[in-house]
Design a protein around this motif. Structure first.
Motif, PDB file in Angstrom:
ATOM      1  N   LEU A  11     -12.181   7.596  -4.855  1.00 14.13           N
ATOM      2  CA  LEU A  11     -10.834   7.437  -4.294  1.00 14.13           C
ATOM      3  C   LEU A  11     -10.798   6.196  -3.418  1.00 14.13           C
ATOM      4  O   LEU A  11     -11.812   5.794  -2.850  1.00 14.13           O
ATOM      5  CB  LEU A  11     -10.459   8.660  -3.449  1.00 14.13           C
ATOM      6  N   THR A  12      -9.630   5.612  -3.297  1.00 17.44           N
ATOM      7  CA  THR A  12      -9.419   4.492  -2.389  1.00 17.44           C
ATOM      8  C   THR A  12      -8.764   5.038  -1.129  1.00 17.44           C
ATOM      9  O   THR A  12      -7.851   5.863  -1.213  1.00 17.44           O
ATOM     10  CB  THR A  12      -8.511   3.430  -3.048  1.00 17.44           C
ATOM     11  N   PHE A  13      -9.222   4.593   0.021  1.00 14.69           N
ATOM     12  CA  PHE A  13      -8.660   5.011   1.305  1.00 14.69           C
ATOM     13  C   PHE A  13      -8.118   3.777   2.011  1.00 14.69           C
ATOM     14  O   PHE A  13      -8.804   2.763   2.115  1.00 14.69           O
ATOM     15  CB  PHE A  13      -9.728   5.689   2.165  1.00 14.69           C
ATOM     16  N   THR A  14      -6.885   3.875   2.483  1.00 15.22           N
ATOM     17  CA  THR A  14      -6.226   2.751   3.131  1.00 15.22           C
ATOM     18  C   THR A  14      -5.524   3.222   4.393  1.00 15.22           C
ATOM     19  O   THR A  14      -4.818   4.238   4.374  1.00 15.22           O
ATOM     20  CB  THR A  14      -5.189   2.110   2.177  1.00 15.22           C
ATOM     21  N   SER A  15      -5.705   2.481   5.460  1.00 15.73           N
ATOM     22  CA  SER A  15      -5.018   2.779   6.708  1.00 15.73           C
ATOM     23  C   SER A  15      -3.519   2.570   6.528  1.00 15.73           C
ATOM     24  O   SER A  15      -3.089   1.607   5.893  1.00 15.73           O
ATOM     25  CB  SER A  15      -5.557   1.879   7.816  1.00 15.73           C
ATOM     26  N   GLY A  16      -2.741   3.482   7.067  1.00 15.79           N
ATOM     27  CA  GLY A  16      -1.295   3.399   6.999  1.00 15.79           C
ATOM     28  C   GLY A  16      -0.692   4.083   8.207  1.00 15.79           C
ATOM     29  O   GLY A  16      -1.387   4.380   9.177  1.00 15.79           O
ATOM     30  N   ASN A  17       0.582   4.389   8.140  1.00 14.89           N
ATOM     31  CA  ASN A  17       1.226   5.041   9.281  1.00 14.89           C
ATOM     32  C   ASN A  17       1.403   6.543   9.087  1.00 14.89           C
ATOM     33  O   ASN A  17       2.025   7.202   9.900  1.00 14.89           O
ATOM     34  CB  ASN A  17       2.566   4.371   9.604  1.00 14.89           C
ATOM     35  N   GLN A  18       0.856   7.066   7.987  1.00 12.51           N
ATOM     36  CA  GLN A  18       0.926   8.506   7.736  1.00 12.51           C
ATOM     37  C   GLN A  18      -0.143   8.904   6.732  1.00 12.51           C
ATOM     38  O   GLN A  18      -0.755   8.061   6.101  1.00 12.51           O
ATOM     39  CB  GLN A  18       2.307   8.915   7.236  1.00 12.51           C
ATOM     40  N   PHE A  19      -0.358  10.192   6.614  1.00 17.98           N
ATOM     41  CA  PHE A  19      -1.302  10.738   5.638  1.00 17.98           C
ATOM     42  C   PHE A  19      -0.530  11.032   4.358  1.00 17.98           C
ATOM     43  O   PHE A  19       0.355  11.884   4.349  1.00 17.98           O
ATOM     44  CB  PHE A  19      -1.951  12.019   6.174  1.00 17.98           C
ATOM     45  N   VAL A  20      -0.881  10.330   3.274  1.00 13.17           N
ATOM     46  CA  VAL A  20      -0.159  10.455   2.008  1.00 13.17           C
ATOM     47  C   VAL A  20      -1.127  10.215   0.861  1.00 13.17           C
ATOM     48  O   VAL A  20      -1.980   9.332   0.930  1.00 13.17           O
ATOM     49  CB  VAL A  20       0.989   9.419   1.913  1.00 13.17           C
ATOM     50  N   TRP A  21      -0.969  10.994  -0.220  1.00 11.40           N
ATOM     51  CA  TRP A  21      -1.695  10.768  -1.466  1.00 11.40           C
ATOM     52  C   TRP A  21      -0.765  10.027  -2.407  1.00 11.40           C
ATOM     53  O   TRP A  21       0.366  10.462  -2.666  1.00 11.40           O
ATOM     54  CB  TRP A  21      -2.129  12.095  -2.075  1.00 11.40           C
ATOM     55  N   SER A  22      -1.224   8.904  -2.952  1.00 10.90           N
ATOM     56  CA  SER A  22      -0.473   8.140  -3.939  1.00 10.90           C
ATOM     57  C   SER A  22      -1.211   8.241  -5.270  1.00 10.90           C
ATOM     58  O   SER A  22      -2.203   7.542  -5.484  1.00 10.90           O
ATOM     59  CB  SER A  22      -0.365   6.675  -3.513  1.00 10.90           C
ATOM     60  N   VAL A  28      -5.571   7.378  -0.972  1.00  7.55           N
ATOM     61  CA  VAL A  28      -5.212   8.238   0.147  1.00  7.55           C
ATOM     62  C   VAL A  28      -4.941   7.323   1.334  1.00  7.55           C
ATOM     63  O   VAL A  28      -5.808   6.552   1.749  1.00  7.55           O
ATOM     64  CB  VAL A  28      -6.345   9.237   0.485  1.00  7.55           C
ATOM     65  N   PHE A  29      -3.724   7.380   1.840  1.00  9.03           N
ATOM     66  CA  PHE A  29      -3.378   6.638   3.042  1.00  9.03           C
ATOM     67  C   PHE A  29      -3.601   7.550   4.239  1.00  9.03           C
ATOM     68  O   PHE A  29      -3.349   8.758   4.160  1.00  9.03           O
ATOM     69  CB  PHE A  29      -1.915   6.175   2.982  1.00  9.03           C
ATOM     70  N   TYR A  30      -4.078   7.000   5.325  1.00  8.97           N
ATOM     71  CA  TYR A  30      -4.333   7.790   6.518  1.00  8.97           C
ATOM     72  C   TYR A  30      -3.850   7.056   7.756  1.00  8.97           C
ATOM     73  O   TYR A  30      -3.801   5.829   7.789  1.00  8.97           O
ATOM     74  CB  TYR A  30      -5.824   8.127   6.650  1.00  8.97           C
ATOM     75  N   ASP A  31      -3.489   7.829   8.760  1.00  7.81           N
ATOM     76  CA  ASP A  31      -3.015   7.300  10.033  1.00  7.81           C
ATOM     77  C   ASP A  31      -4.234   7.044  10.911  1.00  7.81           C
ATOM     78  O   ASP A  31      -4.873   7.984  11.373  1.00  7.81           O
ATOM     79  CB  ASP A  31      -2.066   8.301  10.677  1.00  7.81           C
ATOM     80  N   GLU A  32      -4.530   5.786  11.127  1.00  8.45           N
ATOM     81  CA  GLU A  32      -5.721   5.413  11.886  1.00  8.45           C
ATOM     82  C   GLU A  32      -5.681   5.922  13.325  1.00  8.45           C
ATOM     83  O   GLU A  32      -6.718   6.167  13.931  1.00  8.45           O
ATOM     84  CB  GLU A  32      -5.897   3.899  11.864  1.00  8.45           C
TER      85      GLU A  32
END
Length: 155
Positions: A11-22, A28-32
């Motif tokens: 899986l790819t994990f990327t910092s974002g402003n919320q926790f979301v699966w794309s 997977v975006f996560y709120d740092e």
């Protein structure tokens, strides 16, 4: 949280402003800002749950609620493995936003009785047989603002 991320190399994990699966981006975006909190780690496991359970898209409101429950069950099952505290009340609040959203969408605008979903955009009332359209946009999905760090899934 790094231990969790390293456990899922496909899986790819990327910092974002919320926790979301794309699912389209397998990301997977996560709120740092929540990176080192128990809720943040639990939210990360929840989004990983969507990925591991191959949640791509939902075809009905009940299907979306079911996918949310499955992803939370996955998160709880993995929490012990990663030493993450499980806040059942938090999970219930998150799921409640979907239940309330589904309840409101299923209410007939004509008679205030409840209907059944015919397809992703239409409901029909059991009482008066009125048919109405619902939107499928993220802005009309569950209000999750009080449920941070988990957010509406990007399905």
């Amino acid at each position: 949280m790094n231990e969790i991320i390293l456990h899922y190399p496909r899986l790819t994990f990327t910092s974002g402003n919320q926790f979301v699966w794309s699912p389209g981006r397998r990301t997977v975006f996560y709120d740092e800002t929540e990176f080192d909190t128990a809720r943040g780690r639990l939210a990360l496991l929840h989004e990983i749950g969507h990925a591991e359970l191959d949640h791509q898209d939902y075809h009905s409101d009940l299907n979306l609620l079911n996918m949310e429950m499955e992803a939370w069950e996955y998160a709880v099952s993995k929490a012990i493995e990663f030493g993450v505290a499980v806040d059942e009340a938090h999970i219930d609040r998150c799921l409640e936003t979907y239940r309330v959203w589904l309840y409101k969408r299923s209410r007939c605008p004509e008679c205030d009785f409840h209907g059944i979903q015919l397809d992703p955009k239409h409901y029909r009332c059991f009482m008066c047989r009125h048919t109405w359209q619902v939107a499928r946009t993220l802005s009309l999905q569950p209000n999750r603002s009080h449920c941070r760090p988990c957010q509406v899934p990007a399905l």
